[in-house]
Design an enzyme around this catalytic site. Structure first.
Site, mmCIF file in Angstrom:
data_model
loop_
_atom_site.group_PDB
_atom_site.id
_atom_site.type_symbol
_atom_site.label_atom_id
_atom_site.label_comp_id
_atom_site.label_asym_id
_atom_site.label_seq_id
_atom_site.Cartn_x
_atom_site.Cartn_y
_atom_site.Cartn_z
ATOM 1 N N LYS A 29 0.883 -1.200 -0.034
ATOM 2 C CA LYS A 29 0.094 0.017 0.010
ATOM 3 C C LYS A 29 0.709 1.229 -0.084
ATOM 4 O O LYS A 29 1.880 1.422 0.630
ATOM 5 C CB LYS A 29 -0.913 -0.012 1.413
ATOM 6 C CG LYS A 29 -1.993 0.949 1.233
ATOM 7 C CD LYS A 29 -2.781 0.928 2.430
ATOM 8 C CE LYS A 29 -4.127 1.911 2.410
ATOM 9 N NZ LYS A 29 -4.801 2.064 3.691
ATOM 10 N N SER B 100 -9.860 2.682 2.586
ATOM 11 C CA SER B 100 -8.921 3.186 1.694
ATOM 12 C C SER B 100 -8.014 2.252 0.822
ATOM 13 O O SER B 100 -7.668 2.502 -0.106
ATOM 14 C CB SER B 100 -7.940 4.160 2.392
ATOM 15 O OG SER B 100 -7.098 3.371 3.156
ATOM 16 N N SER C 4 -10.237 0.210 7.107
ATOM 17 C CA SER C 4 -9.585 0.259 5.582
ATOM 18 C C SER C 4 -8.923 -0.837 4.920
ATOM 19 O O SER C 4 -8.516 -1.122 3.834
ATOM 20 C CB SER C 4 -8.406 1.413 5.453
ATOM 21 O OG SER C 4 -8.853 2.754 5.377
#
Lengths: 98, 509
Positions: free
Chosen positions: B81, B156, B180
């Site tokens: 990420k 996210s 997330s």
């Protein structure tokens, strides 16, 4: 329950160092009003006598021995700088002239 | 093992690598080919590092050939990420303000991956600074859900979830501040765990809300997720909130996969009204399967969870407004001069840069946090939210006196259409209603697929929550349920994800 005016939002944006355009300000006043109204629900919770919690784990100070250890070189630390000079970050003026 | 290497699980790849029936270079190249073929449609990656990944793969193949003893996941590639710093690779957090920034150091998590011999394929898309539930707040355009390219992959961490569901990596990293990792897993039929707060180091993670942020593993199976959890976790002296204890025995727990005699609590407040019928139906079926497997299921009440969303959207913006003050245009990242000002001051440059570099959601939350922390309103907002946080932790403590784990649907709905909630911040925030309480209390949580909702044929997720430091319970319950569900389905749910055709044109963002 207080509501936010356009001037309030402009003031807060100034404190947060964000130069909002007029269009952004107009939009944000309405949006923040809706969000604030919703989050004000915390004031209805049975919080009397409850100690505030700032962190999920019971923490005490964490210290380490004060010894030199490897770190970034000056070149590495400055590698992302928008501007640098003489092994230092170069910044716009920080004082008002005269 | 599936002859298509991109369809294999990480555990299968690890075994094949250990036996020498496949090389890391072959596995890594297969994933790079898949990325080249389909990421134009899915847009999971912000940056792909083919050269670096292949170099790492070659290095681990050589070490294996030399007879070195390697970690279980050595040679298995991974997607990271874009909120985690990677030395030599761009790290943008989905923000313009960090466009082109190449960090001079690795996050501890990334160091663990490299030390484990895992080639890093690239950096995955995310809502800007992890603020969002859809990736639509990424400054670089949204990622798409492989189940339906017109729908959100969650957020996210929608880059990481869509990477897994489109077979562009067998594993990915995530961070979870309010859901997330778990909500993206739920809407893509993948698995994700938010470990106990402090279980994985935060060093080198660009902070959103420091008292809530927690990095964790994302995979397609519970065992794969456990294998990655074991690599990512552990004490780190560079993060003073890191837990000084061994990583819970998550891999062993996933292999045990046993719920006999376990007490499982259904959280009364996380279900019912506001939850899509198909999501509820799949949840109820999963609960019945757990009963069939020998668990005892009871309903428990956590009455203060009703205030969790409100408390979260005061605590998070408050911490974020402070954390994001470091983007000041002075030391790294974007610097923009205000228009029409001769010799602007540092303060004017700062304000112009932050206006140009931050997207609307980031600005909204910074200003909300600035307000919540301002004198005169502090007690009414931030102070009250902190007390609610204590009440939620007490609700968890009471619940875990009665049961071993708690369960709920992970998200109230399946994936919604891109654009549907973009103009209504509160509607977007409601996606995290079931995942937020765990972050406020610091307890671990996992999401795994519960099936497809009848009304739209899209994936739904079930969430498992355990007491702090008992992360292994998530894995033994998750693996038991996953096994029973796969038996019922006759295969993994992701076997049914629509084929992405390599030839079709990318859709416009």
């Amino acid at each position: 329950m207080s509501s936010l005016s356009r001037d309030d939002v402009a003031h807060l944006a100034g404190l947060a160092r964000i130069e909002l355009s007029d269009a952004e300000l107009d939009r944000m006043v309405g949006e923040l009003g809706v969000i604030l109204e919703s989050v004000a629900k915390v004031q209805q919770a049975p919080t009397e006598g409850v100690a505030p919690m700032s962190h999920p784990m019971p923490l005490t100070n964490v210290t380490r021995p004060d010894v030199v250890r490897p770190s970034l070189t000056a070149e590495e630390a400055l590698s992302g700088a928008p501007e640098s000079e003489q092994q230092r970050f170069a910044v716009p003026r920080i004082l008002t002239e005269d | 093992m599936n002859p298509d290497l991109t369809r294999a699980t990480a555990a299968e790849l690890a075994d094949a690598l250990a036996q020498g029936t496949v090389s890391s270079v072959e596995v890594t190249q297969a994933h790079l080919d898949r990325i080249a073929a389909v990421d134009g449609q899915v847009h999971s990656y912000l940056h792909v590092d083919g050269e670096g990944a292949l170099a790492a793969a070659r290095a681990v193949d050589e070490r294996r050939a030399a007879g070195e003893s390697l970690g279980v996941l050595a040679g298995v590639p991974i997607a990271v990420k874009d909120v985690m710093t990677t030395k030599g690779l761009p790290t943008t957090c989905g923000s313009r303000i960090l466009e082109g920034w190449i960090p001079p150091y690795d996050a501890t998590v990334v160091r663990h991956l490299r030390e484990a011999g895992m080639p890093i394929l690239g950096k995955t898309n995310m809502d800007e600074f992890a603020m969002g539930s859809s990736t639509e707040h990424s400054a670089y355009g949204p990622s798409r859900n492989p189940w339906d390219l017109d729908r959100i992959p969650g957020g996210s961490g929608g880059g990481s979830s869509s990477v897994l569901a489109s077979f562009q990596a067998p594993l990915a990293t995530g961070t979870d501040t309010g859901g997330s990792i778990r909500q993206p897993a739920a809407v893509t039929a993948t698995v994700g765990t938010k470990p106990t707060y402090g279980g994985v180091s935060r060093y080198g993670l660009v902070a959103l809300a420091s008292s809530l942020d927690q990095a964790g593993p994302c995979g397609r199976t519970v065992l794969d997720t456990a294998l990655l959890h074991a690599v990512m976790g552990g004490h780190d002296p560079l993060d003073s909130t890191s837990i000084d204890a061994p990583v819970p025995a998550v891999v062993e727990a996933a292999r045990r996969a046993d719920v006999k005699g376990l007490k499982i609590g259904i959280v009364k407040e996380l279900g019912g009204e506001g939850y899509q019928p198909g999501v509820r139906a799949r949840f109820e079926e999963s609960v019945q399967l757990l009963v069939d497997l020998g668990a005892e299921v009871v309903e428990v009440s956590c009455p203060n969870f009703d205030y969790a969303l409100a408390a979260y959207y005061l605590i998070l913006p408050s911490e974020a407004s402070s954390n994001l003050a470091k983007f000041d245009a002075m030391r790294y990242g974007l610097r923009v001069a205000p228009e029409g000002v001769d010799a602007p001051s540092a303060e004017q440059v700062m304000a112009a840069t932050r206006d140009a570099g931050f997207g609307p959601e980031v600005k909204r939350r910074i200003i909300l946090g600035t307000y919540a922390l301002s004198s005169g309103y502090y007690d009414a907002y931030y102070g009250s939210a902190q007390k609610v946080r204590a009440l939620i932790a007490q609700d968890f403590a009471r619940a875990f006196e009665q049961v071993d784990v708690l369960v709920s649907p992970t998200a109230p709905t399946t994936a919604f259409k891109l654009g549907d909630k973009l103009d209504d911040p509160m509607a977007m925030y409601l996606n995290d209603i079931a995942t937020i309480p765990a972050n406020l209390a610091g307890v671990p949580g996992m999401s795994l697929p519960s099936g497809l909702a009848d009304e739209d044929g899209l994936p739904a997720g079930i969430q498992i929550l355990a007491p702090a430091m008992q992360d292994e319970r998530l894995y033994t319950v998750g693996a038991a349920l996953e096994g029973a569900l796969i038996d019922r389905w006759g295969g993994h749910l992701l076997d049914r994800v629509p084929e992405l055709t390599a030839t079709s044109e990318p859709k416009g963002a």
